[in-house]
Every structure is written in C-alpha cells, then in structure tokens.
Design a protein around this motif. Structure first.
Motif, PDB file in Angstrom:
ATOM      1  N   VAL A   1       0.833  -1.202   0.000  1.00 14.43           N
ATOM      2  CA  VAL A   1       0.000   0.000   0.000  1.00 14.43           C
ATOM      3  C   VAL A   1       0.868   1.252   0.000  1.00 14.43           C
ATOM      4  CG1 VAL A   1      -1.659   1.328   1.361  1.00 14.43           C
ATOM      5  CG2 VAL A   1      -1.980  -1.125   1.052  1.00 14.43           C
ATOM      6  N   THR A   2       1.923   1.245   0.805  1.00 19.61           N
ATOM      7  CA  THR A   2       2.819   2.402   0.887  1.00 19.61           C
ATOM      8  C   THR A   2       3.514   2.649  -0.449  1.00 19.61           C
ATOM      9  OG1 THR A   2       3.194   1.952   3.230  1.00 19.61           O
ATOM     10  CG2 THR A   2       4.765   3.395   2.138  1.00 19.61           C
ATOM     11  N   SER A   3       4.011   1.584  -1.079  1.00 22.59           N
ATOM     12  CA  SER A   3       4.709   1.761  -2.365  1.00 22.59           C
ATOM     13  C   SER A   3       3.750   2.272  -3.430  1.00 22.59           C
ATOM     14  CB  SER A   3       5.372   0.457  -2.796  1.00 22.59           C
ATOM     15  OG  SER A   3       4.408  -0.539  -3.033  1.00 22.59           O
TER      16      SER A   3
ATOM     17  N   ILE B   1       4.310   5.750  -5.529  1.00 23.46           N
ATOM     18  CA  ILE B   1       4.281   5.810  -6.992  1.00 23.46           C
ATOM     19  C   ILE B   1       3.285   6.868  -7.462  1.00 23.46           C
ATOM     20  CG2 ILE B   1       3.620   4.530  -9.076  1.00 23.46           C
ATOM     21  CD1 ILE B   1       4.922   2.064  -7.743  1.00 23.46           C
ATOM     22  N   LYS B   2       2.104   6.939  -6.826  1.00 23.34           N
ATOM     23  CA  LYS B   2       1.117   7.950  -7.204  1.00 23.34           C
ATOM     24  C   LYS B   2       1.651   9.356  -6.962  1.00 23.34           C
ATOM     25  CE  LYS B   2      -3.149   5.441  -6.904  1.00 23.34           C
ATOM     26  NZ  LYS B   2      -4.525   5.743  -7.076  1.00 23.34           N
ATOM     27  N   VAL B   3       2.328   9.555  -5.834  1.00 19.69           N
ATOM     28  CA  VAL B   3       2.895  10.868  -5.518  1.00 19.69           C
ATOM     29  C   VAL B   3       3.964  11.232  -6.542  1.00 19.69           C
ATOM     30  CG1 VAL B   3       4.296  12.143  -3.850  1.00 19.69           C
ATOM     31  CG2 VAL B   3       2.340  10.814  -3.063  1.00 19.69           C
ATOM     32  N   LEU B   4       4.861  10.290  -6.851  1.00 21.05           N
ATOM     33  CA  LEU B   4       5.915  10.559  -7.833  1.00 21.05           C
ATOM     34  C   LEU B   4       5.328  10.862  -9.215  1.00 21.05           C
ATOM     35  CD1 LEU B   4       8.588   7.871  -6.900  1.00 21.05           C
ATOM     36  CD2 LEU B   4       8.740  10.339  -6.579  1.00 21.05           C
ATOM     37  N   THR B   5       4.319  10.115  -9.619  1.00 21.79           N
ATOM     38  CA  THR B   5       3.678  10.364 -10.907  1.00 21.79           C
ATOM     39  C   THR B   5       3.059  11.752 -10.938  1.00 21.79           C
ATOM     40  OG1 THR B   5       3.227   8.003 -11.198  1.00 21.79           O
ATOM     41  CG2 THR B   5       1.923   9.521 -12.533  1.00 21.79           C
ATOM     42  N   THR B   6       2.407  12.158  -9.854  1.00 19.53           N
ATOM     43  CA  THR B   6       1.805  13.492  -9.767  1.00 19.53           C
ATOM     44  C   THR B   6       2.873  14.573  -9.852  1.00 19.53           C
ATOM     45  OG1 THR B   6       0.002  12.623  -8.420  1.00 19.53           O
ATOM     46  CG2 THR B   6       0.362  15.008  -8.356  1.00 19.53           C
ATOM     47  N   ILE B   7       3.980  14.375  -9.156  1.00 21.44           N
ATOM     48  CA  ILE B   7       5.069  15.353  -9.192  1.00 21.44           C
ATOM     49  C   ILE B   7       5.637  15.469 -10.606  1.00 21.44           C
ATOM     50  CG2 ILE B   7       7.435  15.815  -8.425  1.00 21.44           C
ATOM     51  CD1 ILE B   7       6.593  14.611  -5.691  1.00 21.44           C
ATOM     52  N   VAL B   8       5.916  14.335 -11.234  1.00 18.91           N
ATOM     53  CA  VAL B   8       6.470  14.348 -12.593  1.00 18.91           C
ATOM     54  C   VAL B   8       5.495  15.004 -13.557  1.00 18.91           C
ATOM     55  CG1 VAL B   8       7.129  12.874 -14.533  1.00 18.91           C
ATOM     56  CG2 VAL B   8       8.021  12.411 -12.259  1.00 18.91           C
ATOM     57  N   ASN B   9       4.199  14.682 -13.458  1.00 18.17           N
ATOM     58  CA  ASN B   9       3.198  15.287 -14.343  1.00 18.17           C
ATOM     59  C   ASN B   9       3.089  16.783 -14.106  1.00 18.17           C
ATOM     60  OD1 ASN B   9       2.636  12.833 -15.507  1.00 18.17           O
ATOM     61  ND2 ASN B   9       0.791  12.462 -14.325  1.00 18.17           N
ATOM     62  N   THR B  10       3.239  17.226 -12.861  1.00 23.43           N
ATOM     63  CA  THR B  10       3.168  18.650 -12.537  1.00 23.43           C
ATOM     64  C   THR B  10       4.381  19.398 -13.076  1.00 23.43           C
ATOM     65  OG1 THR B  10       1.911  18.166 -10.529  1.00 23.43           O
ATOM     66  CG2 THR B  10       2.974  20.325 -10.659  1.00 23.43           C
ATOM     67  N   VAL B  11       5.559  18.822 -12.888  1.00 24.74           N
ATOM     68  CA  VAL B  11       6.792  19.487 -13.315  1.00 24.74           C
ATOM     69  C   VAL B  11       6.949  19.459 -14.827  1.00 24.74           C
ATOM     70  CG1 VAL B  11       9.315  19.386 -13.203  1.00 24.74           C
ATOM     71  CG2 VAL B  11       7.966  19.061 -11.122  1.00 24.74           C
ATOM     72  N   PHE B  12       6.730  18.297 -15.452  1.00 32.85           N
ATOM     73  CA  PHE B  12       7.010  18.137 -16.875  1.00 32.85           C
ATOM     74  C   PHE B  12       5.765  18.130 -17.758  1.00 32.85           C
ATOM     75  CE2 PHE B  12      10.607  15.994 -14.748  1.00 32.85           C
ATOM     76  CZ  PHE B  12      11.617  16.816 -15.214  1.00 32.85           C
TER      77      PHE B  12
ATOM     78  N   VAL C   1       7.231   5.967 -13.559  1.00 30.47           N
ATOM     79  CA  VAL C   1       6.245   6.846 -14.174  1.00 30.47           C
ATOM     80  C   VAL C   1       5.688   6.221 -15.440  1.00 30.47           C
ATOM     81  CG1 VAL C   1       7.257   8.938 -13.213  1.00 30.47           C
ATOM     82  CG2 VAL C   1       8.034   8.106 -15.415  1.00 30.47           C
ATOM     83  N   MET C   2       4.693   6.868 -16.012  1.00 23.27           N
ATOM     84  CA  MET C   2       4.034   6.342 -17.202  1.00 23.27           C
ATOM     85  C   MET C   2       4.988   6.325 -18.398  1.00 23.27           C
ATOM     86  SD  MET C   2       0.350   8.214 -16.786  1.00 23.27           S
ATOM     87  CE  MET C   2      -0.296   7.563 -18.287  1.00 23.27           C
ATOM     88  N   PRO C   3       4.715   5.461 -19.381  1.00 23.12           N
ATOM     89  CA  PRO C   3       5.536   5.445 -20.597  1.00 23.12           C
ATOM     90  C   PRO C   3       5.477   6.800 -21.311  1.00 23.12           C
ATOM     91  CG  PRO C   3       4.125   3.524 -20.508  1.00 23.12           C
ATOM     92  CD  PRO C   3       3.687   4.429 -19.401  1.00 23.12           C
ATOM     93  N   LEU C   4       6.550   7.113 -22.022  1.00 17.38           N
ATOM     94  CA  LEU C   4       6.642   8.387 -22.725  1.00 17.38           C
ATOM     95  C   LEU C   4       6.830   8.137 -24.215  1.00 17.38           C
ATOM     96  CD1 LEU C   4       9.236  10.052 -20.323  1.00 17.38           C
ATOM     97  CD2 LEU C   4       6.763  10.395 -20.296  1.00 17.38           C
ATOM     98  N   ASN C   5       6.055   8.851 -25.044  1.00 18.37           N
ATOM     99  CA  ASN C   5       6.274   8.750 -26.483  1.00 18.37           C
ATOM    100  C   ASN C   5       7.489   9.600 -26.851  1.00 18.37           C
ATOM    101  OD1 ASN C   5       5.435  11.434 -26.633  1.00 18.37           O
ATOM    102  ND2 ASN C   5       3.400  10.921 -27.386  1.00 18.37           N
ATOM    103  N   ARG C   6       7.823   9.652 -28.133  1.00 16.74           N
ATOM    104  CA  ARG C   6       9.040  10.343 -28.563  1.00 16.74           C
ATOM    105  C   ARG C   6       9.051  11.809 -28.133  1.00 16.74           C
ATOM    106  NH1 ARG C   6      10.595  11.109 -34.818  1.00 16.74           N
ATOM    107  NH2 ARG C   6       8.700  12.343 -34.729  1.00 16.74           N
TER     108      ARG C   6
END
Length: 149
Positions: free
Chosen positions: A10-12, A16-27, A115-120
């Motif tokens: 549950v913690t992991s 992962i959700k927090v990291l995905t949110t941070i990456v989506n917010t920054v990039f 994080v989620m897969p990234l296209n080119r």
C-alpha cells in the motif's frame, strides 16, 4: 508477515502515485491517451526459433553456450549487426536523439519503471530538460564493446 507485506504494498503504491503526480506537474502530463495499452505490443523482430548452442556445457552441464554467429545468422531482424551497432553509436553521439530527432522512431515508447511510458515527443521534452552536459561539463562516457546479441 502478511500485514507487513500489505503495508509495504500500500505504501509503495502511494509513493508511486505521488511521484507520478510530481512528474506530471513538473514536466506535464504525457500526451498519449492510454500509454499502458502500447506495452502489450509484440516485438517487431526477433529470432526465428530457438538459439543455436555449441557443444560446450556450462554450470555443471546444466546450460549450454550459445553459438552467437549461428544464432545471428538465423535472426530475421532486417538490419545487419554491423549497421545496427553504427546506428547505436550515432544515437549516442547525438545525445540520445536530443540533437537529431530523426534518430528516434516516430512510434518510440520509453517505459521507465515508475512513471508512465513516454512517447518520442514527451521523452525528448523531459530528457532534454535534464541538461546533463551543463551539469557535468567534463562528462566522458567511455562507451565500448558494442555488439549485437
């Protein structure tokens, strides 16, 4: 033990959700609608059949040694090994495609573990923002021993 495993799981998931949110917010959020759907696609090329083995046995006879030349000869990959090595070197020499977009296939999909897969386009935008050579101006990569396996 089951309680500890559940707590870690549950913690992991939360991390992962927090990291995905941070990456989506920054990039920014990836531009592909359903990136996970592309992960199940089969490889376009590969060996036709099983690898070819030599007569040598390794690990107390439990595993064979692959005959690299014979196995490569069976491959249905459309690019010869020497040309594939040169393409890899060209890709690295242009900063993983950052200096030449044509070095990355249009259907490229980078699949990092968290994080989620990234296209080119997303990969180029995010990876290009790292500015590795500015952060490490004396970086010397020392790439060597290129081969096809």
């Amino acid at each position: 033990v089951d309680l500890v495993s559940a707590l870690i799981y549950v913690t992991s998931g939360g991390i992962i959700k927090v990291l995905t949110t941070i990456v989506n917010t920054v990039f920014g959020k990836p531009s592909i609608d359903d990136p996970w759907s592309k992960l199940g696609r089969p490889a376009r090329y590969g060996l036709s059949g099983q690898p070819v083995y030599t007569d040598a046995k390794l690990f107390d006879g439990r595993q064979g040694e692959i005959d690299v030349q014979a196995t490569l000869a069976k491959s249905n990959f459309p690019v010869p090994p020497e040309e594939l090595v040169q393409l890899a070197k060209d890709f690295l020499s242009c900063g993983f495609g950052m200096n030449d977009k044509s070095k990355i296939a249009e259907d490229f999909l980078f699949c990092p573990p968290v994080v989620m897969p990234l296209n080119r386009d997303d990969f180029m935008r995010i990876f290009g923002s790292f500015k590795i050579t500015e952060a490490l101006p004396d970086l010397c990569e020392n790439n060597w021993n290129f081969h096809v396996d």
